[in-house]
Design a protein around this motif. Structure first.
Motif, PDB file in Angstrom:
ATOM      1  N   ASP A  27     122.568 103.992  29.119  1.00 18.84           N
ATOM      2  CA  ASP A  27     121.414 104.772  29.542  1.00 18.84           C
ATOM      3  C   ASP A  27     120.473 105.063  28.373  1.00 18.84           C
ATOM      4  OD1 ASP A  27     121.509 104.975  32.279  1.00 18.84           O
ATOM      5  OD2 ASP A  27     123.040 106.514  32.214  1.00 18.84           O
ATOM      6  N   ASN A  28     120.973 104.930  27.170  1.00 19.83           N
ATOM      7  CA  ASN A  28     120.102 105.140  26.017  1.00 19.83           C
ATOM      8  C   ASN A  28     119.952 103.871  25.178  1.00 19.83           C
ATOM      9  OD1 ASN A  28     119.797 107.960  26.519  1.00 19.83           O
ATOM     10  ND2 ASN A  28     121.915 108.183  25.873  1.00 19.83           N
ATOM     11  N   ALA A 127     122.641 100.315  32.656  1.00 22.44           N
ATOM     12  CA  ALA A 127     122.170 101.680  32.857  1.00 22.44           C
ATOM     13  C   ALA A 127     122.005 101.940  34.355  1.00 22.44           C
ATOM     14  CB  ALA A 127     120.836 101.889  32.142  1.00 22.44           C
ATOM     15  N   HIS A 128     122.150 103.199  34.727  1.00 21.78           N
ATOM     16  CA  HIS A 128     122.076 103.571  36.140  1.00 21.78           C
ATOM     17  C   HIS A 128     120.807 103.058  36.832  1.00 21.78           C
ATOM     18  CE1 HIS A 128     123.050 105.962  39.677  1.00 21.78           C
ATOM     19  NE2 HIS A 128     121.859 106.515  39.620  1.00 21.78           N
ATOM     20  N   PRO A 129     119.620 103.277  36.260  1.00 21.98           N
ATOM     21  CA  PRO A 129     118.417 102.816  36.990  1.00 21.98           C
ATOM     22  C   PRO A 129     118.387 101.298  37.167  1.00 21.98           C
ATOM     23  CG  PRO A 129     117.830 104.341  35.210  1.00 21.98           C
ATOM     24  CD  PRO A 129     119.270 103.981  35.011  1.00 21.98           C
ATOM     25  N   VAL A 132     120.868 100.371  40.040  1.00 14.83           N
ATOM     26  CA  VAL A 132     120.340 100.696  41.362  1.00 14.83           C
ATOM     27  C   VAL A 132     119.241  99.706  41.766  1.00 14.83           C
ATOM     28  CG1 VAL A 132     119.049 102.451  42.642  1.00 14.83           C
ATOM     29  CG2 VAL A 132     120.988 103.125  41.218  1.00 14.83           C
ATOM     30  N   ASN A 133     118.372  99.372  40.824  1.00 13.20           N
ATOM     31  CA  ASN A 133     117.302  98.424  41.165  1.00 13.20           C
ATOM     32  C   ASN A 133     117.835  97.003  41.332  1.00 13.20           C
ATOM     33  OD1 ASN A 133     114.532  99.628  41.404  1.00 13.20           O
ATOM     34  ND2 ASN A 133     115.215 100.630  39.532  1.00 13.20           N
ATOM     35  N   LEU A 341     110.668 100.822  34.173  1.00 16.69           N
ATOM     36  CA  LEU A 341     111.411 101.919  34.812  1.00 16.69           C
ATOM     37  C   LEU A 341     110.720 103.260  34.614  1.00 16.69           C
ATOM     38  CD1 LEU A 341     115.019 100.862  33.786  1.00 16.69           C
ATOM     39  CD2 LEU A 341     114.070 100.810  36.096  1.00 16.69           C
ATOM     40  N   ASN A 535     124.448 105.174  45.135  1.00 19.98           N
ATOM     41  CA  ASN A 535     123.813 105.711  43.935  1.00 19.98           C
ATOM     42  C   ASN A 535     124.551 106.952  43.450  1.00 19.98           C
ATOM     43  OD1 ASN A 535     122.008 103.718  44.442  1.00 19.98           O
ATOM     44  ND2 ASN A 535     120.276 105.046  44.882  1.00 19.98           N
ATOM     45  N   GLN A 539     126.898 107.361  39.850  1.00 18.74           N
ATOM     46  CA  GLN A 539     126.562 108.373  38.868  1.00 18.74           C
ATOM     47  C   GLN A 539     127.753 109.285  38.574  1.00 18.74           C
ATOM     48  OE1 GLN A 539     123.667 108.329  37.503  1.00 18.74           O
ATOM     49  NE2 GLN A 539     123.759 110.226  36.349  1.00 18.74           N
TER      50      GLN A 539
ATOM     51  N   TRP B 536     123.307 112.945  45.303  1.00 19.88           N
ATOM     52  CA  TRP B 536     122.996 112.149  44.113  1.00 19.88           C
ATOM     53  C   TRP B 536     122.194 112.982  43.126  1.00 19.88           C
ATOM     54  CZ3 TRP B 536     117.983 109.963  42.794  1.00 19.88           C
ATOM     55  CH2 TRP B 536     118.015 109.087  41.698  1.00 19.88           C
ATOM     56  N   GLN B 539     123.836 115.685  41.196  1.00 22.12           N
ATOM     57  CA  GLN B 539     124.756 115.216  40.168  1.00 22.12           C
ATOM     58  C   GLN B 539     124.010 114.716  38.932  1.00 22.12           C
ATOM     59  OE1 GLN B 539     127.884 115.509  40.660  1.00 22.12           O
ATOM     60  NE2 GLN B 539     128.684 114.408  38.899  1.00 22.12           N
ATOM     61  N   ARG B 565     113.042 107.540  33.811  1.00 21.59           N
ATOM     62  CA  ARG B 565     113.246 106.262  34.511  1.00 21.59           C
ATOM     63  C   ARG B 565     113.440 106.467  36.011  1.00 21.59           C
ATOM     64  NH1 ARG B 565     117.890 103.798  30.871  1.00 21.59           N
ATOM     65  NH2 ARG B 565     118.567 105.968  31.156  1.00 21.59           N
ATOM     66  N   ARG B 566     112.664 105.733  36.771  1.00 17.93           N
ATOM     67  CA  ARG B 566     112.763 105.821  38.226  1.00 17.93           C
ATOM     68  C   ARG B 566     113.931 104.979  38.705  1.00 17.93           C
ATOM     69  NH1 ARG B 566     109.797 107.623  42.722  1.00 17.93           N
ATOM     70  NH2 ARG B 566     108.239 109.095  42.015  1.00 17.93           N
ATOM     71  N   THR B 567     114.671 105.507  39.643  1.00 23.60           N
ATOM     72  CA  THR B 567     115.907 104.885  40.097  1.00 23.60           C
ATOM     73  C   THR B 567     115.806 104.527  41.566  1.00 23.60           C
ATOM     74  OG1 THR B 567     117.096 106.191  38.495  1.00 23.60           O
ATOM     75  CG2 THR B 567     118.390 105.214  40.240  1.00 23.60           C
TER      76      THR B 567
END
Lengths: 567, 567
Positions: A27-28, A127-129, A132-133, A341, A535, A539, B536, B539, B565-567
């Motif tokens: 994420d970073n 990374a999470h975003p 998800v995308n 993002l 999602n 997380q 979500w 969290q 960042r948009r998810t």
């Protein structure tokens, strides 16, 4: 089941060195090179696309070292975004370049293994975003397969010549028919819950109970069973349509494909052309296509998407304006999602002669050939991609714009629209394409969704002749705000600043809930209900924490540790 | 707008000492005393319930120091679970004890403030699983209000004699009509996105676009506007039904309530009785009601819910078996959810004479009076509560059990069912209540949901006379597995052990997706789509992290810091 045919059992893969903490670090992590979405069969690295009369054969043969990013091996036909970009391209090529095709067989070039699903080490290190995308894109690709079946006369057979697990089975679920080899070992499975502590990310649970209508208790057993189900039981439980012995698997698949292909109404009439490459000019702040411009304002986390009207009347061009412009818009949306993002708000603009847009819309609405149908499908799917983009969308309707018909759908897709009520007034106008040709994922048109409270208003605005002047557009409910020139700059600036200050997560959730009023469909269930749960799980520490199941996957002897509280 | 009428503006409340890190700490905090769900109007601390002929008036007057747990003050009619437990009780009392009532006015005992919504400091200091289960309960209570309108002839007026923000407006959204005082300041608002970085947690977004059919762009503006909307605009945007000047607000509310009450088909026929207290015997491992037993096996994170058949034939008792048994089951489910978070799997059992259950089902199905309708509603809502419980549910059907009709619905609600095919065979049987009286949240019966792939099978099993022997039940698809006595223990043990090893989050997501195949409704949208997104966001670091909006709320001068960042 042979080891190579079932990759998702912990310990059978080489240990994932360094993956353990990557999910948190990712994420970073440093910015990655941008993902490119254009490709061409001549450049495919993971799929073989072959044609034999009315049948196309799309064979998965993922290159282990062909990952989009370093750090993972695409073993056992597991996939990453790069693999799926080729699949999406193949679906497009078949639709537009091969009108002679009425059926597609999707199989694997590997022995005894169809596809192992999304690559776990890629997921664990993303990374999470991005994760998800990525899932959103793969979902849209599977829906494009179903769209081709529903709208384009192309039927799909998943020919499972080996085990299909996780995303592999989910890919099969997108096909019209699933034929599974009966060799005593090949199975279908959704091992995500049991082995990774996450959900199948590509619509699996929804398609099992809603598309294939597997009984919910059997679906529960199946979805918690890492080894999956094979043979007669797979048929009895409706997980596959047929099981076929190895000795005549290839023949039966081919026979069935020919049967399905014979039902098509597509026709090789000589009008097919290879899709043009888009080849935008790219600078750090701009992506300039022929009809679409994507401008980026990183400091404000703002992007502007401008679509230009056609330059000529409809009819002459081998690559009609709609096809080109909406392919460009599609590509730009994907770039926005995966490569930008941080962008939170997208301004939607148009520029050009509304009469030319109207003319092209009428021309497209009047076409009755296979290619017209495909072009309309491109517009429909691109607008759905817009609806499903997790960015705030504001339509900005200024003098010189051309929010007419298919382009006005962009304004209807927006979360809000601002129309400048000036002397040289911008106007909006409907076209024959506004009446039903471009439904949203919920099965309604954008006008129907907008006027849920008053269905008669849909008829009233469709019956209106000509364009709507600002006051009329506001009165009819077609735009949100219509400030005059004195207020325009301040109002827009304030709206953008306010939006930019809000939590991006809360906005994503809010928009996902407000955009899809009315009925639900398989599509909205996948993007609303299923994706939202996924999602959430993606997380949660139970999946991505230091001791989470996804983070520890493949590390021999290490079992996840869960917070057992049910939520 | 006066300060006291709009509590959600940061800085206007006293600083929340010590709250900042609580949200992270809370997940590991010491166990809290169990929540009790039984109450009585004589013990209400937060609501005044008064009756005047055909109208009930339910006035919110939350005691600031009356929080369920220490650490927060319930200022400005904000609520916690304790406040909502009283509301749920009041809805029940009106239904069962006041057949003379045809309309309920929900208002506030405070001046110029209706309700400020869920208490933010309570939320910020609650552990994630508690927060989610709290929201689920409040959602069910609002749906109980709508259920009473749809099924019981009780219409609801939200009389907003002041500002209704967040959960306060969401409570109003559950009413049939929303009347807002027109005093130049009182507004309705959903400030969660803008001020807290989370979603409205009680169905607000869904009800705005799907129930009140607010145009989606106006809903977007409204949901991002912390100060909300008042006066004529609130009516124009469909957010409220009427605005009424202060001078005749009370009179107009009363007049309208009388009009609505006049439409009811309820009747004070002398059969109403005060609901009996449940008074279970409680030990650490057991909650023993008259007809329901909840056994807890903490080591295995397993609970067993056993429902006993009636002891006598139907007809004589002033408190019929269904009413008592399903109220007990309802209470037990709430205890499981809020007080036993670690329990992952619940075994559903029954014991007693199936003929007596069948007799009571027939008797209830044949009742045409208001009380029969209410008892049926209790059964319907309790079974929905079961469907919506985030625990794995396995029905265990053994000899001596009575899975008949209304009790067989428990087996149909289960994720799986195990029937012991022994010599002295357990059986299952349908009843008149199986055919449509007890729909799920998706609007279908549990049989229809189960047999989505073959709707004719619903008709076939309903036409079957008498009970199904094990082989017939399995063949008809009414149970999942029917092991014989030799395999029974091993199979059940293995199924429980396997389930207990899986990620509780993945199971929650999986079950939420598999249980609700078929159509979607307002209810399933709220519990599926909206709640999943909210969970979500609840969290995400952007809400609950050290610099998250929810965590920092109310801390003067501190603004949240977001990962954009948009998810």
């Amino acid at each position: 089941m042979p080891a190579e045919a079932f990759p998702l059992t912990a310990g059978r893969l080489p240990p994932a060195r360094g993956v353990r903490y990557l999910c948190a670090m990712a994420d970073n992590a440093a910015p990655q090179p941008p993902v490119e979405f254009e490709t061409h069969p001549s450049r495919y690295r993971h799929w073989k696309l072959a044609f034999e009369g009315s049948i196309a054969r799309l064979s998965m043969a993922v290159r282990e070292d062909g990952g989009l990013r370093p750090g993972y091996q695409l073993k056992l036909n597991s996939y990453d975004l790069g693999v799926d970009i080729e699949l999406a391209d193949a679906v497009q090529r078949i639709r537009f370049e091969h009108p002679e095709v009425g059926a597609v067989v999707v199989d694997s070039a590997l022995q005894r293994l169809f596809c192992a699903g999304a690559n776990i080490f890629m997921l664990a290190s993303s990374a999470h975003p991005f994760k998800v995308n990525f899932c959103k894109f793969t979902n849209e690709t599977r829906l494009a397969i179903e769209d081709a079946s529903a709208h384009s006369g192309i039927k799909w057979i998943a020919a499972l010549n080996g085990t299909a697990s996780g995303g592999g089975y989910e890919l099969a679920l997108a096909a019209d028919e699933i034929l599974l080899i009966d060799d005593g070992s090949s199975a279908v499975s959704l091992p995500e819950v049991a082995l990774l502590g996450v959900l199948p990310g590509t619509g699996g649970l929804t398609r099992v109970v809603d598309k294939r209508k597997v009984r919910r208790d059997l679906a529960d057993v199946f979805s918690a069973l890492p080894e999956g189900v094979k043979g007669k039981r797979a048929v009895d439980w409706r997980l596959v349509d047929r099981v076929i012995p190895r000795s005549h698997f290839d023949q039966d698949v081919r026979d069935r494909a020919l049967e399905l292909a014979a039902l098509t109404d597509r026709k090789a009439d000589g009008t097919a052309r290879e899709l043009e490459p888009l080849q935008p000019e790219v600078t750090p702040d701009r992506r300039q296509y022929r009809f679409v411009t994507l401008d980026l304002d990183a400091a404000r986390r703002l992007a502007t998407l401008t679509v230009r009207a056609p330059a000529e009347p409809a009819g002459a061009d081998a690559f009609p304006w709609h096809l080109r412009a909406f392919r460009e818009l599609d590509d730009a949306l994907l770039h926005l999602r995966l490569n930008h993002l941080d962008v939170g708000t997208v301004l939607l603009k148009t520029v050009g002669d509304p009469a030319l847009v109207l003319g092209h819309d009428r021309w497209l609405a009047g076409r009755r050939d296979w290619l017209g149908r495909e072009i309309l499908g491109q517009v429909r799917r691109t607008l759905k991609r817009l609806d499903l983009t997790a960015k705030t969308l504001y339509a900005v309707i200024e003098p010189g714009s051309c929010f007419t018909g298919s382009l006005f759908e962009m304004a209807l897709a927006a979360d809000r629209s601002y129309l400048l009520a000036s002397e040289k007034a911008a106007t909006v106008e409907l076209s024959p394409l506004s009446a039903g040709a471009l439904p949203m994922s919920n099965g309604l048109t954008r006008l129907q969704t907008r006027f849920l409270h008053d269905p008669a208003q849909v008829e009233r605005v469709l019956a209106h002749r000509g364009s709507f002047a600002p006051a009329a557009a506001l009165e009819a409910g077609l735009v949100t705000f219509a400030p005059d020139a004195i207020d325009w700059d301040d109002e827009l600036r304030l709206a953008l600043e306010e939006r930019a200050s809000l939590s991006p997560d809360a906005l994503t959730g809010m928009e996902a809930n407000l955009r899809f009023a009315g009925p639900e469909t398989l599509e909205t269930k996948i993007f609303g209900r299923l994706s939202a749960w996924q999602n959430w799980i993606f997380q949660r520490p139970n999946a991505v924490g230091e001791k989470g199941a996804l983070a520890l996957y493949g590390r021999k002897g290490q079992r996840p540790e869960f917070d057992w509280r049910r939520t």
